[in-house]
Design a protein around this motif. Structure first.
Motif, mmCIF file in Angstrom:
data_model
loop_
_atom_site.group_PDB
_atom_site.id
_atom_site.type_symbol
_atom_site.label_atom_id
_atom_site.label_comp_id
_atom_site.label_asym_id
_atom_site.label_seq_id
_atom_site.Cartn_x
_atom_site.Cartn_y
_atom_site.Cartn_z
ATOM 1 N N GLY A 128 0.837 -1.209 0.000
ATOM 2 C CA GLY A 128 0.000 0.000 0.000
ATOM 3 C C GLY A 128 0.872 1.260 0.000
ATOM 4 N N SER A 153 -4.417 -2.689 -6.899
ATOM 5 C CA SER A 153 -4.322 -4.146 -6.818
ATOM 6 C C SER A 153 -3.546 -4.593 -5.571
ATOM 7 C CB SER A 153 -3.621 -4.643 -8.090
ATOM 8 O OG SER A 153 -3.576 -6.026 -8.101
ATOM 9 N N GLY A 154 -4.146 -5.486 -4.788
ATOM 10 C CA GLY A 154 -3.440 -6.106 -3.668
ATOM 11 C C GLY A 154 -3.434 -5.352 -2.356
ATOM 12 N N VAL A 155 -4.031 -4.151 -2.306
ATOM 13 C CA VAL A 155 -3.974 -3.413 -1.039
ATOM 14 C C VAL A 155 -5.291 -3.548 -0.268
ATOM 15 C CG1 VAL A 155 -2.363 -1.777 -2.068
ATOM 16 C CG2 VAL A 155 -4.791 -1.177 -1.916
ATOM 17 N N ASP A 156 -5.266 -3.227 1.030
ATOM 18 C CA ASP A 156 -6.486 -3.378 1.828
ATOM 19 C C ASP A 156 -7.449 -2.220 1.579
ATOM 20 O OD1 ASP A 156 -5.906 -1.200 3.574
ATOM 21 O OD2 ASP A 156 -4.602 -2.492 4.747
ATOM 22 N N ALA A 157 -8.647 -2.348 2.150
ATOM 23 C CA ALA A 157 -9.726 -1.401 1.853
ATOM 24 C C ALA A 157 -9.357 0.033 2.249
ATOM 25 C CB ALA A 157 -11.008 -1.842 2.554
ATOM 26 N N LEU A 158 -8.653 0.190 3.384
ATOM 27 C CA LEU A 158 -8.283 1.548 3.813
ATOM 28 C C LEU A 158 -7.265 2.178 2.873
ATOM 29 C CD1 LEU A 158 -7.686 2.011 7.631
ATOM 30 C CD2 LEU A 158 -9.486 2.958 6.175
ATOM 31 N N ARG A 160 -6.846 1.366 -0.214
ATOM 32 C CA ARG A 160 -7.552 1.618 -1.467
ATOM 33 C C ARG A 160 -8.324 2.940 -1.371
ATOM 34 N NH1 ARG A 160 -9.366 -3.299 -2.342
ATOM 35 N NH2 ARG A 160 -11.257 -3.051 -1.132
ATOM 36 N N ALA A 161 -8.983 3.159 -0.240
ATOM 37 C CA ALA A 161 -9.739 4.402 -0.047
ATOM 38 C C ALA A 161 -8.803 5.603 -0.110
ATOM 39 C CB ALA A 161 -10.495 4.360 1.277
ATOM 40 N N GLN A 185 -15.878 -3.318 -7.913
ATOM 41 C CA GLN A 185 -16.341 -2.241 -7.042
ATOM 42 C C GLN A 185 -15.591 -0.945 -7.342
ATOM 43 O OE1 GLN A 185 -15.926 -4.742 -3.750
ATOM 44 N NE2 GLN A 185 -18.010 -4.544 -3.052
ATOM 45 N N GLY B 35 -8.291 -9.342 3.022
ATOM 46 C CA GLY B 35 -7.418 -8.401 3.701
ATOM 47 C C GLY B 35 -6.354 -7.974 2.722
ATOM 48 N N GLY B 36 -5.640 -6.907 3.051
ATOM 49 C CA GLY B 36 -4.603 -6.417 2.139
ATOM 50 C C GLY B 36 -3.285 -7.121 2.392
ATOM 51 N N ASP B 37 -2.263 -6.576 1.743
ATOM 52 C CA ASP B 37 -0.903 -7.015 1.914
ATOM 53 C C ASP B 37 -0.523 -6.911 3.399
ATOM 54 O OD1 ASP B 37 1.780 -7.470 0.931
ATOM 55 O OD2 ASP B 37 2.158 -5.365 1.397
ATOM 56 N N THR B 152 -5.768 -12.869 -7.524
ATOM 57 C CA THR B 152 -5.146 -11.543 -7.507
ATOM 58 C C THR B 152 -4.475 -11.245 -8.844
ATOM 59 O OG1 THR B 152 -4.829 -11.575 -5.146
ATOM 60 C CG2 THR B 152 -3.420 -10.081 -6.381
ATOM 61 N N THR B 181 -8.055 -10.521 -2.299
ATOM 62 C CA THR B 181 -8.069 -9.093 -1.984
ATOM 63 C C THR B 181 -9.347 -8.451 -2.525
ATOM 64 O OG1 THR B 181 -6.846 -8.558 -3.990
ATOM 65 C CG2 THR B 181 -5.549 -8.911 -2.013
ATOM 66 N N GLU B 260 -17.498 -3.159 1.158
ATOM 67 C CA GLU B 260 -16.402 -2.186 1.076
ATOM 68 C C GLU B 260 -16.570 -1.120 2.165
ATOM 69 O OE1 GLU B 260 -14.243 -2.126 -1.904
ATOM 70 O OE2 GLU B 260 -13.072 -0.415 -1.244
ATOM 71 N N ILE B 264 -14.072 -0.643 5.482
ATOM 72 C CA ILE B 264 -13.389 0.629 5.718
ATOM 73 C C ILE B 264 -13.790 1.188 7.087
ATOM 74 C CG2 ILE B 264 -13.193 3.041 4.966
ATOM 75 C CD1 ILE B 264 -13.539 2.020 2.066
#
Lengths: 289, 276
Positions: A128, A153-158, A160-161, A185, B35-37, B152, B181, B260, B264
């Motif tokens: 991220g 691509s590959g990062v968490d929702a926060l 990404r936001a 989304q 979950g993310g990285d 992914t 992801t 989503e 968040i």
């Protein structure tokens, strides 16, 4: 130059006998976030490489900021490739200094979230944070056009936001943004969508415009495992959604026949398709003889 | 039969990769871990495979020969063809002759890889390579199937194929645990687990997660508290953890949150709790 920053007019690109992009016209205006969707091999990457001036068109015309995408105009463009284009063996600060000098601009100030990482090698950062650094590097010279390949691509929702916050802030400042994404989304974050299949632009507009008249059938049954197996065996494009089954672009009567023959009781209900179901149908049509 | 990790904690040096995580994977269903990285997804999956040992807690998994695993790395050999990759793994499980030929043909067909059987794995697209890895993981019809980010970076059409393959495995009785992801994949799973920095942020069916979500999310052009707001298209959403859904904050329009929004909002609440 009112209203269009980046434009393709009837652009075609052939590699030998293979047509990667086939007569595509599209444009991106100031303050607009345009999403470019398509399966692998649909022609997205080839189109972007022509828009960026990295490969020549076979026919048609590309306009970047009012002319061909030459070096001078590319100075006013920002590009974040999927691989991010950072140097893993340089620190965050060194990467930003390098790209600022390449563009002849001042080094960007690090936002609070990245300050602690200034002297950390980029390859040691969480994904991220790496993406945020790539954004900073691409935005330091205040580009008028921003092209992003799979930006989150590959990062968490926060994370990404946070990245979308940056993208939207750019658009509000008048930058035109072209984004490719596999994340449905995320497609909904865009102002307008373009859908490519088999080298051609097949749909354009809002999510509803993209989905068009494609529908899906929701199958509800007490015995989902057997119903799923029976429908899959009959060649239907089945998907599981929780304990329900979805079949894209299917005829409810035909499905009911399959289930009845297998002795399975179920209720079938037509529902609007999703963007990914629409893409699945397009790719099946493209492959059909 | 249900496989599980219970109260699992895993530390790598000073880093806590998993912190008191309990996840159950019943046979006949797909459980998705999102979950993310760095959230701990791979560590959780590898704990079930037996590649990571726990500092605390317990693992219940079938013996190795009843387990299928697609690692986050490719999961196939680049210099072998698609058919050779399948045959090699099938050989390890003792499949040979007509039985192997029939199983190979069936798997290639299900993954839409029949035309690519003679191609080197190195020459496959990303989506095709993940589908090959998938069929290699299920060649012996495992009781527990573990898929580490099968989708992914994979294009949406191959993602649907992979989801269908995972659904088929569950429909034929396997317990399937996959990490992703993509929140839309988690929404489709029978049970979803959201991991954040090694802890379970929320888990349950999508319906349960929505029903249990506390507080209110509003849509606005001008958020009142910027640190509790995020973008959705041109609008912003804002989270009010203590508000009552039947009595949203004055002047704000409450929205029906999707996954989503929920993830968040809960991540923001957790960051806030850690700070204070």
């Amino acid at each position: 130059m009112t209203g269009v920053l980046l434009q393709a007019g009837h652009v075609t690109r052939r590699f030998g006998a293979f047509t990667a992009v086939d007569d595509v016209s599209m444009q991106v205006g100031p303050g607009e976030v345009v999403g470019l969707l398509g399966a692998n091999g649909a022609g997205k990457t080839t189109l972007i490489r022509m828009l960026l001036g990295l490969i020549a068109v076979t026919s048609g015309r590309v306009d970047l900021l009012g002319g061909p995408p030459d070096r001078e105009r590319r100075r006013r463009l920002g590009y974040v490739p999927q691989g991010l284009g950072l140097y893993g063996d340089l620190t965050v600060q060194e990467n930003l200094s390098f790209s600022a000098r390449a563009y002849g601009t001042a080094e960007p100030a690090l936002p609070p979230a990245l300050k602690a990482y200034a002297d950390v090698l980029v390859r040691e950062l969480p994904l991220g944070a790496q993406r945020q650094v790539a954004f900073l590097a691409a935005l330091a010279h205040s580009p008028q056009v921003l092209v992003l390949d799979e930006p989150t691509s590959g990062v968490d929702a926060l994370a990404r936001a946070a990245l979308w916050d940056t993208i939207r802030a750019q658009a509000e400042g008048g930058t035109g943004v072209l984004v490719t994404t596999h994340y449905m989304q995320e497609a909904q974050q865009c102002d307008r969508l373009l859908l490519m299949a088999d080298g051609r632009l097949v749909a354009e507009g809002s999510e509803a415009d993209i989905i068009g008249s494609t529908t899906a059938v929701a199958v509800r049954t007490g015995d989902w495992a057997r119903a799923f197996a029976a429908l899959a065996a009959a060649g239907a494009p089945v998907m599981l959604a929780g304990r329900a089954i979805r079949v894209a672009n299917a005829d409810p009567a035909g499905l009911a026949g399959v289930l009845e023959a297998a002795g399975i009781e179920a209720s079938l209900e037509p529902v609007p398709a999703t963007i990914s179901e629409r893409m699945l149908m397009l790719s099946r049509q493209a492959k059909a003889p | 039969m249900t496989y599980s990790v219970r109260s699992a904690t895993v530390r790598f040096g000073a880093t806590v990769a998993l912190d008191d995580v309990t996840v159950e994977v019943p046979r006949g269903s797909v459980v998705a871990v999102v979950g993310g990285d760095g959230a701990g997804k791979s560590t959780l999956l590898r704990a079930l495979v037996g590649e990571v040992s726990l500092n605390g807690g317990t693992v219940e998994a079938p013996p190795k020969q009843r387990l299928g695993y697609l690692p986050a790395s490719s999961g196939s050999w680049a210099a072998l063809t698609v058919a050779q990759n399948i045959d090699f793994v099938a050989g390890i499980y003792g499949l040979a002759g007509d039985e192997l030929a029939a199983r190979r043909a069936e798997l290639l067909d299900r993954a839409a890889l029949t035309q690519a059987a003679g191609r080197l794995a190195a020459q496959l697209s990303g989506g095709m390579r993940r589908k090959l890895g998938f069929v290699m993981a299920i060649v012996h019809r495992p009781d527990l199937l573990i898929l580490d980010e099968p989708s992914t970076g994979v294009d949406p059409v191959s993602r649907i194929d992979l989801w269908r393959l995972a659904s088929e495995a569950a429909a034929s009785g396997a317990a399937v645990l996959m990490s992703t992801t993509y929140l839309d994949e988690a929404e489709r799973a029978a049970h979803l687990v959201v991991l954040d920095r090694g802890r379970v942020l929320v888990q349950g069916s999508y319906d349960q997660v929505r029903a249990d979500f506390a507080g209110v999310i509003t849509q606005t052009d001008q958020p009142v508290r910027a640190e509790w707001a995020w973008r959705r298209g041109r609008a912003r959403h804002e989270y009010w953890p203590d508000a009552d859904p039947s009595d949203p904050p004055a002047g704000a329009t409450a929205v029906l949150p999707d996954l989503e929004d929920i993830v968040i909002a809960l991540s923001l609440a957790r960051r806030d709790a850690v700070r204070s």
